[in-house]
Every structure is written in structure tokens, then in C-alpha cells.
Scaffold this motif. Structure first.
Motif, PDB file in Angstrom:
ATOM      1  N   THR A  56      -0.305 -11.756  10.653  1.00 33.13           N
ATOM      2  CA  THR A  56      -0.360 -10.379  11.136  1.00 33.13           C
ATOM      3  C   THR A  56      -1.804  -9.918  11.309  1.00 33.13           C
ATOM      4  N   THR A  57      -2.085  -9.291  12.448  1.00 30.55           N
ATOM      5  CA  THR A  57      -3.446  -8.836  12.735  1.00 30.55           C
ATOM      6  C   THR A  57      -3.537  -7.344  13.020  1.00 30.55           C
ATOM      7  N   GLY A  58      -2.411  -6.690  13.345  1.00 29.80           N
ATOM      8  CA  GLY A  58      -2.471  -5.299  13.760  1.00 29.80           C
ATOM      9  C   GLY A  58      -1.911  -4.316  12.756  1.00 29.80           C
ATOM     10  N   GLU A  59      -0.606  -4.396  12.488  1.00 33.69           N
ATOM     11  CA  GLU A  59       0.006  -3.410  11.602  1.00 33.69           C
ATOM     12  C   GLU A  59       1.318  -3.929  11.045  1.00 33.69           C
ATOM     13  N   THR A  60       1.725  -3.334   9.929  1.00 36.66           N
ATOM     14  CA  THR A  60       3.052  -3.569   9.369  1.00 36.66           C
ATOM     15  C   THR A  60       3.739  -2.224   9.199  1.00 36.66           C
ATOM     16  N   LEU A  61       5.048  -2.202   9.413  1.00 36.17           N
ATOM     17  CA  LEU A  61       5.857  -1.010   9.269  1.00 36.17           C
ATOM     18  C   LEU A  61       7.000  -1.354   8.323  1.00 36.17           C
ATOM     19  N   ILE A 108      13.667  -2.562   5.975  1.00 41.08           N
ATOM     20  CA  ILE A 108      13.126  -3.192   7.187  1.00 41.08           C
ATOM     21  C   ILE A 108      11.649  -3.478   6.968  1.00 41.08           C
ATOM     22  N   GLN A 109      11.192  -4.609   7.450  1.00 37.81           N
ATOM     23  CA  GLN A 109       9.768  -4.936   7.439  1.00 37.81           C
ATOM     24  C   GLN A 109       9.417  -5.456   8.833  1.00 37.81           C
ATOM     25  N   ILE A 110       8.456  -4.818   9.491  1.00 35.18           N
ATOM     26  CA  ILE A 110       8.086  -5.175  10.868  1.00 35.18           C
ATOM     27  C   ILE A 110       6.636  -5.623  10.884  1.00 35.18           C
ATOM     28  N   PHE A 111       6.361  -6.707  11.596  1.00 32.60           N
ATOM     29  CA  PHE A 111       5.016  -7.291  11.654  1.00 32.60           C
ATOM     30  C   PHE A 111       4.507  -7.268  13.094  1.00 32.60           C
ATOM     31  N   ASP A 112       3.390  -6.556  13.290  1.00 30.20           N
ATOM     32  CA  ASP A 112       2.738  -6.500  14.609  1.00 30.20           C
ATOM     33  C   ASP A 112       3.690  -6.102  15.730  1.00 30.20           C
ATOM     34  N   LEU A 150      12.049  -8.227   9.686  1.00 27.78           N
ATOM     35  CA  LEU A 150      12.944  -8.751   8.662  1.00 27.78           C
ATOM     36  C   LEU A 150      13.936  -7.665   8.285  1.00 27.78           C
ATOM     37  N   ILE A 151      15.229  -7.984   8.382  1.00 23.90           N
ATOM     38  CA  ILE A 151      16.265  -7.051   7.970  1.00 23.90           C
ATOM     39  C   ILE A 151      17.221  -7.786   7.030  1.00 23.90           C
ATOM     40  N   PRO A 152      17.826  -7.106   6.050  1.00 24.40           N
ATOM     41  CA  PRO A 152      18.679  -7.799   5.085  1.00 24.40           C
ATOM     42  C   PRO A 152      19.975  -8.289   5.721  1.00 24.40           C
TER      43      PRO A 152
END
Length: 338
Positions: free
Chosen positions: A135-140, A208-212, A217-219
Motif C-alpha cells: 500500500t502506498t496511498g491510503e487505507t480505509l 471492512i479494510q480497503i487498500f489504495d 477485505l470483507i468477512p
């Protein structure tokens, strides 16, 4: 050389018998410069294959036989053997494919498709490590479940440190109930002190975990995250999840504002290089291309640097950059940023 096995070593012996019928073992040995023991081995093979026989008139003399029928039968047998081996190979390949699929379903952290099923916490955490590193930009992130457990906080802090140390933006939304938990609040303030942003909202649908903005990733089971997760890289689905996150983020309430510095140390090497390229007169598109980042990422970086330096326009950003000494004298004129 085993008896009955046909190979090229017997060819010279057979040809010599063909040209000189009745030749003896000693004569073959002398003519081919090989030992008599070797000659006898070759003769045994030729006899097993019915390519030679003893002369009726002279029992000690050996006579060659027509190899046509012999080779037809021999080749037919070899083809049957090869067909059997090929069948065994195909069966082994099918078995291997089944075992690989079974292993992947249980343990693999494989990559490459738009969806990836991770069926254990170990698999999820291993994949998380890989995603964080890339990851280089952001995580949500949505972090439901109320106050986070000490184990969850301990597991997430090294990942957060890795991201924040690389100036990756982190946005996390918790439930309002975490405000009643001192340990969770301490963690939220720690994130803010290191540049992360945290907000809360009354309810969250799932973790939820979002990369760039390219992978999420969702359960597998929203009610039980221990059952694993699904990694989604289908652009349309990820875009929908990002839009949903942005909507919730706008309505959520900040826990603590991220620490902002206006000094030189607040600008990362990547940000400094972008400012330098823009100062040289490159357009946003050209600067992004030169740095190997997307135009969206380039503009996000400019927005974040402007916020940290208190600049409300490109012209003001040029002034702030010049005043703070971020660039060397020969490139600090930021007029081209406008």
C-alpha cells in the motif's frame, strides 16, 4: 544391460551378424573391439528378441533373423507401455489438481483473481501483511464491535506503524461506544498523534479494510470474523465499497484530529520530490508519470501537503514551500505551481 531390453548398443553386433553370418563370439569381440562378455550380453538380448538363432548346420554359428515382425511386436508393446504411462501421468495430474485445490481452500494465501477466499485468521493476517507492504496511498477501515480487544489493538499497531511511517493516509471508523472505553480512546489518540484519522458513528454494517482503493477485505461471515475473509479486487465492487465508506466518513464524528506539522520534517521524501517536479514546471500528469503514481494519488498528495502547510491555493503552496525552505534555492520558486 538387462536381458530383453533393446537399445543401440546391440546394433553393431546385429549388423555384423547380418553381414557375416556364422561369425563367432571371439570374432565379433575382435571386430568391434569390445569384450567377449559384452558380446555375450548383446547376443542374449538379440536372442530374447528373436533377432538371432543358431544355425541348423553349425550349432555354434549364429544367424540373423528378419527384424520386421520383431520390431512390429516390440513397438506395439512399447506403445502400449507408453499409453499406460500416459494414463498414469494424467491420473497423477488430476490427483495433484484436486490436492492443490483442497490445500488452497484451507491454507493458501494465493493471489491473482478478483476474489480470494481466506478461511482462517492466520491466512487473513498473512495476506494483510502483504497488502500493507504494497500500500502506498491510503487505507480505509470500518471497525465495528465496540471497544477493540487488547489482542486486536496489539495486532493492528505494527501494521499501522508501518503505514504511517510511509506517509500512507489511514482513515478508521469505529462505533460511538468506543468513546466509553479508555483503552480504545488511547489507541485512537495514538493514531492521531502519528497522522492517522479516526471517527465514530452509531452503527456499522460489517468489518471492512480497503487498500489504495483497489482491494478490500470483507468477512466471510459478518457475525463471526474468525471464520476468515474474502479479498475483493473486482474494480466495480471495490469502487462501491469506497463510495459507501466515503459516505459514512462524511457523517461520522472525529475522535481526534490528526497531528499536523508545518515544518520541513512534516513532508516526506515523496512529497518533497513532487513539489520539486512541479516547481520545475511539470504538469500534474507529467509529474505523476515521472514518479510512477496515478494522477489521483498525485493530486491527493498535493491536497494533503497544502493542508499541512496551511495553503489554500497552488500559489499559496508555492509561498509556503519557499518560506519553509523545503527546496533548494535554485528550485524553490514555486510560481509554476499556479
Amino acid at each position: 544391460m538387462k536381458s530383453g531390453k533393446l537399445d543401440k548398443s546391440i546394433e553393431p553386433v546385429y549388423l555384423l551378424l547380418l553381414r557375416r553370418p556364422g561369425i563367432t563370439v571371439r570374432e565379433i569381440s575382435a571386430a568391434l573391439a569390445i569384450s567377449e562378455a559384452r558380446v555375450k550380453e548383446c547376443l542374449d538380448v538379440l536372442a530374447d528378441l528373436a533377432l538371432i538363432r543358431r544355425s541348423w548346420q553349425e550349432p555354434d554359428a549364429l544367424m540373423p533373423m528378419n527384424p520386421e515382425k520383431v520390431f512390429e511386436a516390440f513397438l506395439a508393446q512399447r506403445q502400449a507401455d507408453l499409453a499406460k504411462q500416459q494414463q498414469e501421468v494424467e491420473e497423477l495430474r488430476a490427483l495433484g489438481a484436486r490436492l492443490v485445490n483442497e490445500y488452497a481452500a484451507e491454507y493458501s494465501y494465493g493471489q491473482g483473481g478478483p476474489f480470494e477466499r481466506l478461511t482462517s485468521l492466520e491466512a487473513v493476517r498473512a495476506r494483510m501483511d502483504e497488502l500493507v507492504a504494497a500500500t502506498t496511498g491510503e487505507t480505509l477501515a470500518f471497525a465495528p464491535g465496540g471497544p477493540q480487544t487488547p489482542e486486536n489493538r496489539a495486532a493492528s499497531r505494527p501494521l499501522a506503524q508501518s503505514l504511517l511511517a510511509r506517509s500512507v493516509a489511514m482513515k478508521t471508523i469505529y462505533l460511538d461506544s468506543v468513546r466509553n472505553d479508555p483503552a480504545s480512546m488511547e489507541h485512537a489518540h495514538w493514531l492521531a498523534e502519528n497522522g492517522g484519522e479516526t471517527r465514530t458513528t452509531p452503527v456499522l454494517p460489517l468489518r471492512i479494510q480497503i487498500f489504495d482503493r483497489r482491494a478490500a477485505l470483507i468477512p466471510i461471515n459478518p457475525e463471526d470474523s474468525s471464520q476468515g475473509a474474502i479479498l475483493v479486487e473486482e474494480p466495480g465492487i471495490v469502487a462501491a465499497l469506497c463510495a459507501f465508506f466515503d459516505l459514512v466518513w462524511e457523517m461520522a464524528v472525529p475522535i481526534a484530529e490528526p497531528k499536523r506539522s508545518r515544518g520541513v520534517d512534516s513532508v516526506s521524501p515523496q512529497e518533497r520530490e513532487l513539489l520539486r517536479l512541479l516547481a520545475q514546471g511539470l504538469t500534474d500528469e507529467a509529474a505523476a508519470r515521472k514518479m510512477g503514481i496515478s494522477l489521483r494519488t498525485e493530486r491527493r498528495i498535493i491536497t494533503e501537503v497544502s493542508a499541512r502547510l496551511g495553503a489554500n491555493s497552488r500559489f499559496q503552496l508555492g509561498q509556503r514551500t519557499s518560506e519553509s525552505g523545503l527546496l533548494s534555492p535554485d528550485t524553490s520558486s514555486m510560481a509554476s505551481l499556479t
